[in-house]
Design a protein around this motif. Structure first.
Motif, PDB file in Angstrom:
ATOM      1  N   SER A 109       2.821  99.486 100.167  1.00 28.10           N
ATOM      2  CA  SER A 109       3.769  99.560  99.045  1.00 28.10           C
ATOM      3  C   SER A 109       3.686  98.355  98.121  1.00 28.10           C
ATOM      4  N   ASP A 146      10.353  98.762  95.869  1.00 26.27           N
ATOM      5  CA  ASP A 146      11.432  99.749  95.984  1.00 26.27           C
ATOM      6  C   ASP A 146      11.199 100.934  95.049  1.00 26.27           C
ATOM      7  N   GLU A 162       8.378 103.089  96.550  1.00 28.35           N
ATOM      8  CA  GLU A 162       8.829 103.894  97.681  1.00 28.35           C
ATOM      9  C   GLU A 162       9.729 105.039  97.230  1.00 28.35           C
ATOM     10  N   GLU A 163      10.530 104.803  96.201  1.00 23.95           N
ATOM     11  CA  GLU A 163      11.376 105.867  95.658  1.00 23.95           C
ATOM     12  C   GLU A 163      10.505 106.974  95.038  1.00 23.95           C
ATOM     13  N   ALA A 205       7.432 107.651  95.852  1.00 23.45           N
ATOM     14  CA  ALA A 205       6.728 108.305  96.957  1.00 23.45           C
ATOM     15  C   ALA A 205       7.644 109.306  97.658  1.00 23.45           C
ATOM     16  N   ARG A 206       8.888 108.906  97.928  1.00 19.06           N
ATOM     17  CA  ARG A 206       9.848 109.813  98.579  1.00 19.06           C
ATOM     18  C   ARG A 206      10.085 111.059  97.735  1.00 19.06           C
ATOM     19  N   ALA A 207      10.119 110.883  96.417  1.00 15.59           N
ATOM     20  CA  ALA A 207      10.361 112.006  95.507  1.00 15.59           C
ATOM     21  C   ALA A 207       9.113 112.865  95.312  1.00 15.59           C
ATOM     22  N   LYS A 251       3.684 108.839 104.403  1.00 22.12           N
ATOM     23  CA  LYS A 251       4.631 108.061 105.207  1.00 22.12           C
ATOM     24  C   LYS A 251       3.982 107.868 106.568  1.00 22.12           C
ATOM     25  N   ARG A 283       7.019 103.297 109.635  1.00 22.25           N
ATOM     26  CA  ARG A 283       8.141 102.900 108.779  1.00 22.25           C
ATOM     27  C   ARG A 283       7.720 102.585 107.347  1.00 22.25           C
ATOM     28  N   TRP A 291       4.796 103.117 103.866  1.00 21.32           N
ATOM     29  CA  TRP A 291       4.049 104.076 103.064  1.00 21.32           C
ATOM     30  C   TRP A 291       2.617 103.595 102.903  1.00 21.32           C
TER      31      TRP A 291
END
Length: 91
Positions: free
Chosen positions: A8, A20, A23-24, A26-28, A35, A38, A40
């Motif tokens: 990340s 941050d 990672e946001e 990537a999550r979206a 992932k 813990r 990315w």
């Protein structure tokens, strides 16, 4: 040939934003990521291809706004297949 993976922090440096934010995204599902535990993982080549594709799309949108009656060019698919991930040996 092996694909270079980055974390990340390195991805954030490449995209010139914070970890941050990376990672946001990537999550979206906005940027290609995996992932792993813990954290990315990102494949540098996939990120660069994503950026190039996104830049072309945004440039096309700007051209369309500036010249609404201009014909749109026929786009060729430029996406490469996803790299093959190594399998983990079970113990």
């Amino acid at each position: 040939m092996t694909a270079e993976t980055i974390d990340s922090a390195e991805c954030a440096e490449l995209l010139r934003c914070t970890s941050d934010q990376v990672e946001e995204l990537a999550r979206a599902g906005e940027i290609p990521a995996l992932k792993f535990g813990r954290g990315w993982l990102f494949v540098r080549a996939d990120l660069l291809a994503y950026l190039a594709e996104k830049a072309r799309a945004e440039a096309q949108e700007r051209r369309a706004k500036r010249h609404p009656n201009a014909p749109t060019p026929i786009a060729r698919p430029r996406r490469r297949p996803a790299p093959t991930l190594p399998t983990l040996a079970r113990q």
